[in-house]
Scaffold this motif. Structure first.
Motif, PDB file in Angstrom:
ATOM      1  N   THR A   1      28.408  39.111  39.647  1.00  0.00           N
ATOM      2  CA  THR A   1      29.551  38.962  38.749  1.00  0.00           C
ATOM      3  C   THR A   1      30.597  39.986  39.156  1.00  0.00           C
ATOM      4  O   THR A   1      30.326  41.188  39.102  1.00  0.00           O
ATOM      5  N   HIS A   2      31.752  39.520  39.562  1.00  0.00           N
ATOM      6  CA  HIS A   2      32.843  40.431  39.888  1.00  0.00           C
ATOM      7  C   HIS A   2      33.852  40.375  38.743  1.00  0.00           C
ATOM      8  O   HIS A   2      34.462  39.340  38.509  1.00  0.00           O
ATOM      9  N   PHE A   3      33.982  41.488  38.020  1.00  0.00           N
ATOM     10  CA  PHE A   3      34.897  41.505  36.870  1.00  0.00           C
ATOM     11  C   PHE A   3      36.352  41.358  37.320  1.00  0.00           C
ATOM     12  O   PHE A   3      36.690  41.576  38.489  1.00  0.00           O
ATOM     13  N   SER A   4      37.205  41.031  36.335  1.00  0.00           N
ATOM     14  CA  SER A   4      38.630  40.832  36.591  1.00  0.00           C
ATOM     15  C   SER A   4      39.272  42.097  37.169  1.00  0.00           C
ATOM     16  O   SER A   4      39.215  43.166  36.546  1.00  0.00           O
ATOM     17  N   PRO A   5      39.886  42.013  38.351  1.00  0.00           N
ATOM     18  CA  PRO A   5      40.535  43.192  38.939  1.00  0.00           C
ATOM     19  C   PRO A   5      41.604  43.786  38.016  1.00  0.00           C
ATOM     20  O   PRO A   5      41.778  45.007  37.984  1.00  0.00           O
TER      21      PRO A   5
ATOM     22  N   VAL B   1      28.539  43.116  38.170  1.00  0.00           N
ATOM     23  CA  VAL B   1      27.086  43.186  38.075  1.00  0.00           C
ATOM     24  C   VAL B   1      26.483  42.606  39.355  1.00  0.00           C
ATOM     25  O   VAL B   1      26.970  41.593  39.876  1.00  0.00           O
ATOM     26  N   LEU B   2      25.458  43.263  39.843  1.00  0.00           N
ATOM     27  CA  LEU B   2      24.811  42.812  41.076  1.00  0.00           C
ATOM     28  C   LEU B   2      24.252  41.390  40.950  1.00  0.00           C
ATOM     29  O   LEU B   2      23.791  40.997  39.877  1.00  0.00           O
ATOM     30  N   GLY B   3      24.295  40.649  42.046  1.00  0.00           N
ATOM     31  CA  GLY B   3      23.623  39.351  42.111  1.00  0.00           C
ATOM     32  C   GLY B   3      22.124  39.574  42.257  1.00  0.00           C
ATOM     33  O   GLY B   3      21.688  40.637  42.706  1.00  0.00           O
TER      34      GLY B   3
ATOM     35  N   ASP C   1      26.123  41.043  28.255  1.00  0.00           N
ATOM     36  CA  ASP C   1      26.892  39.896  27.755  1.00  0.00           C
ATOM     37  C   ASP C   1      28.173  39.711  28.572  1.00  0.00           C
ATOM     38  O   ASP C   1      28.673  38.597  28.705  1.00  0.00           O
ATOM     39  N   ALA C   2      28.682  40.806  29.115  1.00  0.00           N
ATOM     40  CA  ALA C   2      29.903  40.743  29.933  1.00  0.00           C
ATOM     41  C   ALA C   2      29.740  39.782  31.123  1.00  0.00           C
ATOM     42  O   ALA C   2      30.725  39.192  31.569  1.00  0.00           O
ATOM     43  N   ASN C   3      28.496  39.606  31.613  1.00  0.00           N
ATOM     44  CA  ASN C   3      28.274  38.647  32.720  1.00  0.00           C
ATOM     45  C   ASN C   3      28.798  37.269  32.343  1.00  0.00           C
ATOM     46  O   ASN C   3      29.533  36.635  33.093  1.00  0.00           O
ATOM     47  N   TYR C   4      28.337  36.791  31.172  1.00  0.00           N
ATOM     48  CA  TYR C   4      28.732  35.446  30.752  1.00  0.00           C
ATOM     49  C   TYR C   4      30.178  35.409  30.283  1.00  0.00           C
ATOM     50  O   TYR C   4      30.893  34.443  30.531  1.00  0.00           O
TER      51      TYR C   4
END
Ligand code: ZN
Length: 407
Positions: A325-329, A207-209, A356-359
């Motif tokens: 937010t950089h999700f798990s590779p 998600v973008l900052g 919600d995925a951000n948190y």
């Protein structure tokens, strides 16, 4: 193994009847009577699917399907079922009901998994009635305290904690991270990228900052007649240049950067008076924190130049910043593999909106699957996604669950 589209479709359309608006959307604000009714239906469906239902202190609903190894970490899948006022049928609900459909499909096939799977519906994702957004996942991630969440009030002064109890969803399980394996959220894109480029699936990388600033421009209020043009210090003329400068940041930096001036307050805002004071908002979003910071520096330099030329005073107050937010590779790669296994065309994408995925990304390895929004529309009754794309998305979710829950 395939999900059953007709069953998923029936679930989505049945839930959409709760809080349905005449225009074809839904109003199911968090902790409203409609939210309670939607929750009751979801809990009934979870139990009918053989899931063990628990509610935590924030009202998050979990439906557990046991794994063969009871000590294995929990694979969490879901989203939220609250909506904005006069929102759409798919935002949130699609992620929860696709997760439920995945479990129904595993049951049909009598497929056991090593990891337990829990379908989750997070409370108050939208934050429309009780700001801020993503309140319950934020509590789980330790970003907000429970007391803070309970003391949020709506416009009528009703408190979150009391409304949660009123609808019967103030549960006893602590709203804290458990032994999670991963969190996967399927969601509508809410933007135009997938539909425009013709991809049925977006593999979400994060998600973008976001950076929010207020810019205040002080000029000189004066009569619009007798004051010659060369002798003016017009705050609005300076503001107009700032608006263009903000847009130019996105053009200059390129990539995923989006920049917006969303508000403009002009004083005194009268036809016969040269504007003396303007306050405007600046919203900069990007995938890289460093680029956001550079853009902000460039904007400040540009503001100083405009101030000099126009003979006005300009202040830039950067009051809120949230890192991308950089999700798990690993999870992003798992979703990508699922698309390939299912023969689904996909593109990698970043989300401009929060989820919600951000948190959850702070709590466990996290990823998201996007399906296209027709016309790019969301948070409105016209929000829509083609059922064939929903079928593909849910099958990608199923495949990802099979891969992650088995391993
Ligand atoms: Zn949503």
């Amino acid at each position: 193994m395939q999900i059953q589209l007709d069953r998923l479709q029936h679930s989505v359309l049945t839930l959409a009847q709760i809080g349905a608006t005449p225009e074809g959307g839904v109003s199911r604000l968090a902790l409203s009577d409609a939210d309670k009714e939607g929750r009751d239906l979801l809990v009934r469906w979870m139990r009918a699917t053989g899931l063990e239902v628990t509610i935590d202190t924030m009202g998050n609903i979990f439906g557990r399907r046991h794994g063969t190894d009871q000590d294995a970490a929990i694979l969490l899948i879901g989203s939220h079922i609250d909506s904005v006022k006069e929102g759409g049928k798919f935002d949130g609900a699609l992620g929860v009901l696709s997760a439920l459909e995945v479990v129904r499909t595993l049951n049909d096939q009598q497929r056991q998994t090593r990891h337990p799977i829990e379908v989750v519906a997070f409370t108050n994702e939208e934050g429309v009635r009780f700001p801020p957004a993503m309140l319950a996942s934020g509590v789980m991630a330790g970003h907000f305290t429970l007391d803070y969440a309970y003391s949020r009030t709506d416009t009528q002064g009703k408190r979150f904690g009391e409304e949660l109890a009123r609808i019967g969803y103030r549960g006893s399980r602590p709203c804290t991270p458990r032994h999670f394996h991963a969190y996967i959220e399927m969601h509508v894109e809410q933007g135009p990228v997938l539909i425009t480029e013709g991809y049925p699936i977006g593999v979400v990388e994060g998600v973008l900052g976001i950076s929010w600033s207020t810019i205040t421009i002080l000029g000189e209020r004066d009569h619009a007649g007798p004051t010659p043009m060369a002798m003016r210090h017009d705050a609005l003329v300076a503001a107009a240049q700032i608006v263009l400068a903000v847009r130019n940041l996105a053009t200059t930096f390129g990539g995923d950067m989006v920049t917006t001036v969303g508000t403009l307050d002009v004083e005194p805002n009268m036809i016969n008076v040269i504007p003396g004071r303007v306050v405007l908002s600046v919203n900069i979003r990007d995938w890289y924190d460093e680029k956001i910071r550079q853009a902000l520096t460039m904007l400040k330099e540009e503001a100083a130049r405009i101030a000099k030329t126009e003979g006005v005073h300009i202040e830039v107050d950067n009051y809120w910043h949230i890192a991308p937010t950089h999700f798990s590779p690993e999870i992003v790669a798992a979703v990508e593999r699922s698309c390939q296994k299912r023969g689904c065309q996909y593109r990698k994408i970043v989300s401009g909106a929060g989820h919600d995925a951000n948190y959850l990304n702070h709590v466990t390895r996290t990823g998201m699957i996007f399906v296209p929004s027709i016309g790019g529309k969301s948070h409105c009754p016209e929000e829509n996604t083609a059922w064939e794309d929903i079928e593909k998305g849910a099958n990608v979710l199923l495949q990802t669950v099979l891969d992650l829950a088995e391993a």
